[in-house]
Motif scaffolding. Structure first.
Motif, PDB file in Angstrom:
ATOM      1  N   GLN A   1     113.792   2.572 107.803  1.00 59.77           N
ATOM      2  CA  GLN A   1     113.541   3.307 109.052  1.00 59.77           C
ATOM      3  C   GLN A   1     112.473   2.572 109.857  1.00 59.77           C
ATOM      4  O   GLN A   1     111.414   2.225 109.341  1.00 59.77           O
ATOM      5  N   ILE A   2     112.748   2.354 111.143  1.00 60.14           N
ATOM      6  CA  ILE A   2     111.724   1.856 112.063  1.00 60.14           C
ATOM      7  C   ILE A   2     111.368   2.992 113.009  1.00 60.14           C
ATOM      8  O   ILE A   2     112.236   3.501 113.712  1.00 60.14           O
ATOM      9  N   ASN A   3     110.103   3.403 113.013  1.00 55.58           N
ATOM     10  CA  ASN A   3     109.659   4.373 114.011  1.00 55.58           C
ATOM     11  C   ASN A   3     108.938   3.632 115.128  1.00 55.58           C
ATOM     12  O   ASN A   3     107.981   2.910 114.893  1.00 55.58           O
ATOM     13  N   THR A   4     109.425   3.833 116.354  1.00 54.04           N
ATOM     14  CA  THR A   4     108.863   3.095 117.487  1.00 54.04           C
ATOM     15  C   THR A   4     107.629   3.794 118.056  1.00 54.04           C
ATOM     16  O   THR A   4     107.022   3.282 118.992  1.00 54.04           O
TER      17      THR A   4
ATOM     18  N   LEU B   1     112.171   7.260 117.530  1.00 51.81           N
ATOM     19  CA  LEU B   1     110.814   7.432 118.038  1.00 51.81           C
ATOM     20  C   LEU B   1     109.909   7.976 116.933  1.00 51.81           C
ATOM     21  O   LEU B   1     108.769   7.543 116.776  1.00 51.81           O
ATOM     22  N   ALA B   2     110.427   8.962 116.213  1.00 47.98           N
ATOM     23  CA  ALA B   2     109.630   9.662 115.207  1.00 47.98           C
ATOM     24  C   ALA B   2     110.559  10.211 114.132  1.00 47.98           C
ATOM     25  O   ALA B   2     111.767  10.300 114.342  1.00 47.98           O
ATOM     26  N   THR B   3     110.000  10.546 113.014  1.00 46.89           N
ATOM     27  CA  THR B   3     110.663  11.126 111.831  1.00 46.89           C
ATOM     28  C   THR B   3     111.507  10.091 111.073  1.00 46.89           C
ATOM     29  O   THR B   3     111.893   9.055 111.613  1.00 46.89           O
ATOM     30  N   ALA B   4     111.776  10.423 109.791  1.00 49.08           N
ATOM     31  CA  ALA B   4     112.643   9.576 108.966  1.00 49.08           C
ATOM     32  C   ALA B   4     113.906  10.353 108.620  1.00 49.08           C
ATOM     33  O   ALA B   4     114.565  10.085 107.624  1.00 49.08           O
ATOM     34  N   LYS B   5     114.242  11.341 109.474  1.00 54.46           N
ATOM     35  CA  LYS B   5     115.390  12.215 109.205  1.00 54.46           C
ATOM     36  C   LYS B   5     116.679  11.426 109.016  1.00 54.46           C
ATOM     37  O   LYS B   5     117.446  11.673 108.105  1.00 54.46           O
ATOM     38  N   ASP B   6     116.928  10.465 109.925  1.00 52.99           N
ATOM     39  CA  ASP B   6     118.189   9.721 109.860  1.00 52.99           C
ATOM     40  C   ASP B   6     118.233   8.836 108.621  1.00 52.99           C
ATOM     41  O   ASP B   6     119.269   8.760 107.949  1.00 52.99           O
ATOM     42  N   ALA B   7     117.107   8.194 108.299  1.00 50.63           N
ATOM     43  CA  ALA B   7     117.080   7.323 107.121  1.00 50.63           C
ATOM     44  C   ALA B   7     117.351   8.138 105.849  1.00 50.63           C
ATOM     45  O   ALA B   7     118.045   7.671 104.946  1.00 50.63           O
TER      46      ALA B   7
ATOM     47  N   ALA C   1     112.983  -8.374 112.851  1.00 53.57           N
ATOM     48  CA  ALA C   1     112.505  -9.505 112.044  1.00 53.57           C
ATOM     49  C   ALA C   1     111.483  -9.036 111.005  1.00 53.57           C
ATOM     50  O   ALA C   1     111.481  -9.506 109.871  1.00 53.57           O
ATOM     51  N   ARG C   2     110.650  -8.098 111.396  1.00 53.51           N
ATOM     52  CA  ARG C   2     109.601  -7.607 110.498  1.00 53.51           C
ATOM     53  C   ARG C   2     110.125  -6.867 109.282  1.00 53.51           C
ATOM     54  O   ARG C   2     109.493  -6.872 108.239  1.00 53.51           O
ATOM     55  N   VAL C   3     111.244  -6.152 109.446  1.00 48.59           N
ATOM     56  CA  VAL C   3     111.742  -5.360 108.309  1.00 48.59           C
ATOM     57  C   VAL C   3     112.766  -6.109 107.467  1.00 48.59           C
ATOM     58  O   VAL C   3     113.062  -5.680 106.351  1.00 48.59           O
ATOM     59  N   LEU C   4     113.298  -7.220 107.979  1.00 49.66           N
ATOM     60  CA  LEU C   4     114.352  -7.927 107.223  1.00 49.66           C
ATOM     61  C   LEU C   4     113.917  -8.333 105.817  1.00 49.66           C
ATOM     62  O   LEU C   4     114.731  -8.288 104.882  1.00 49.66           O
TER      63      LEU C   4
END
Lengths: 223, 223
Positions: free
Chosen positions: B84-87, B66-72, B99-102
């Motif tokens: 990282q995709i934040n929704t 949902l938020a943050t780039a902590k996991d990435a 598809a957008r990030v590939l």
């Protein structure tokens, strides 16, 4: 077009929520929308709060789940009036679902209505049910990064229960930092530390006392 | 009308998922959609699988939150290619987001693409991303009733990781019954017992070996 329809859904929900709220006010009962991830311990916390509160208040419960009536059976076993809503895969309760089951209760005989939402730390937060208060239950085993990673639920929570404190020493959570993160998202949140495992129940009475105090406040305001 | 639009959303998703799948087949890479509740331990399991698999395969990761780039950041710290995709509050990844990030990856250099979905045991299961496999990560601290209460995620899982086994003795879960419940919902599911806490990592290599075997199978089929 998608967006328009989403607004429709939200508008319909707001209308039902407003009706629910009027009804709750009419009967002077306090309602709490309880949210949290699957397995945060919402139902166990409910069970132990109910055992404590039953001496002080007339409480009823709505259980929201995708499937099964397991949770409702646990609540009914305590002699508490409970209605199960199965969403059939739906990820949250909405105000219309609540409106539909309210005729199943004698609202005039209820002081406090506890609504356990579907286990999901994301979607339920977007849907007002007409409740007075929101409680988020988070198991400390989920890890301390959850408030900042799932801010929407914490943002609107009046009360946060950090649950499963009995196994704190077996986790790597930094409790102080977790509380600071919650308060950064929502400075008004009241944070409680709880556990409700067989043989080790802590903090539940303090949390329940908070809800009992709110019930009395609402009654006073209603007079 | 709502239903029609929902079909539209699902149809659009199916079209993007089909395109993603074609692309993954073209480059011969295996993709895994990893789902589970917030705090199930998905990222920690990923970290330890990556450490093990890096010797054998070229792996890339998409992190959904949902938020943050902590996991990435945790994944990038291992020298693994990650996006990282934040929704922004959205409760699941969909095929269009993928598809957008590939284009951000060199797909021809990747053997295995691991996609960590938003922490949510409900909504992600409804959205095909074009993946080859699905993995559900469930922390045993969530309790054994979760498969029957949240069947949709388990129903389509190729692999289930029962995680945080290091604190088994501090929970009340009946592991045998939990596995039986999973297999009743999905007789094809492969169940692994894992833990990946500092100083106590178990089962991760066996799970990773399973994925490595699938990568090899897919490559063989592609020839």
């Amino acid at each position: 077009m998608n967006i328009e329809v989403e607004q429709d859904v939200m508008e319909v929900n707001r209308a039902y929520a407003a009706d629910n709220r009027l009804l709750f006010r009419k009967y002077g009962l306090l309602t709490v929308n309880i949210m949290g991830s699957p397995g945060a311990g919402k139902t166990a916390l409910l069970e132990h709060m109910l055992k404590y509160m039953q001496q002080h208040l007339k409480v009823a419960v709505i259980e929201g789940d995708l499937a099964t009536a397991k949770d409702a059976r646990r609540i009914a076993a305590l002699g508490v009036n409970v209605i199960q809503i199965n969403t059939d895969g739906g990820c949250h309760l909405d105000a219309k679902m609540i409106a539909r089951v309210l005729p199943g209760f004698y609202l005039e005989d209820i002081d406090l209505l506890l609504i356990e939402n579907v286990g999901n730390l994301v979607c339920p937060a977007a849907f007002d049910l007409g409740e007075d208060m929101r409680m988020v239950v988070m198991s400390i085993t989920e890890g301390g990064d959850k408030p900042s990673k799932y801010p929407s639920a914490f943002m609107t929570a009046d009360v946060v229960a950090l649950n499963k404190m009995d196994i704190l020493e077996h986790t790597d959570i930094d409790l102080e930092q977790t509380c600071a993160d919650i308060l950064q998202i929502n400075p008004e949140a009241l944070i409680f530390e709880t556990c409700c495992r067989k043989g080790e129940v802590r903090g539940v009475d303090i949390l329940a006392d908070q809800l009992i105090a709110r019930v009395k406040e609402k009654r006073k305001a209603a007079r």
